[in-house]
Design an enzyme around this catalytic site. Structure first.
Site, short mmCIF file in Angstrom:
data_model
loop_
_atom_site.label_atom_id
_atom_site.label_comp_id
_atom_site.label_asym_id
_atom_site.label_seq_id
_atom_site.Cartn_x
_atom_site.Cartn_y
_atom_site.Cartn_z
N HIS A 118 -4.62 11.07 5.11
CA HIS A 118 -4.77 9.98 4.15
C HIS A 118 -4.04 8.72 4.60
O HIS A 118 -4.14 7.69 3.97
CB HIS A 118 -4.31 10.43 2.76
CG HIS A 118 -5.15 11.54 2.25
ND1 HIS A 118 -4.74 12.86 2.30
CD2 HIS A 118 -6.39 11.55 1.72
CE1 HIS A 118 -5.70 13.62 1.81
NE2 HIS A 118 -6.71 12.85 1.46
N CYS A 122 -6.10 18.19 6.17
CA CYS A 122 -7.33 18.51 5.45
C CYS A 122 -8.47 17.72 6.07
O CYS A 122 -8.32 17.20 7.17
CB CYS A 122 -7.19 18.25 3.95
SG CYS A 122 -6.93 16.53 3.53
#
Length: 129
Positions: free
Chosen positions: A22, A58
């Site tokens: 992110h 992720c």
């Protein structure tokens, strides 16, 4: 989490994330190696580092190619360097040779499908220890 798994005597493969997808920051090879070393230092899997898969934390859908490609290249390089540090140069060469021998969709070492970009002597074998 890795320490908790180690304390619980977890015995299967584990793939903790080594960088935050992110963030737009491209993690350096040394940053990723330090993360890997922190996982190894827990003693998880009774010290069998071949069961540790090196992954981003992720999915990469939040990142553009300009961040994704260099981040994954650094992750692959860190895994290669750690594999060599932990298992020697012969392990790196053997792993590369075996990854070429397993066809996508077939069962490789440990029964993992050949399409997985994962662990020691698994195709693509880039991100494994």
């Amino acid at each position: 989490m890795v320490r908790a798994l180690a304390n619980a005597k977890y015995g299967r493969d584990v793939g903790p994330g080594v960088y935050d997808v992110h963030s737009p920051v491209v993690p350096s090879v040394s940053f990723i190696k330090d993360k890997i070393k922190s996982f190894v230092s827990t003693g998880i899997l009774n010290g069998d580092t071949r069961l540790i898969w090196v992954n981003p934390d992720c999915g990469l859908k939040t990142r553009g190619w300009a961040e994704t490609i260099p981040s994954l290249r650094n992750m692959v390089q860190a895994a290669r360097e750690m594999r060599e540090e932990l298992h020697g140069k012969d392990a790196v060469a053997e792993c590369a040779a075996q990854s070429m021998a397993v066809k996508p969709g077939s069962r490789g070492v440990g029964g993992v499908r050949g399409t997985s970009p994962g662990r020691v002597c698994q195709p693509v074998c880039a991100c494994c220890l």
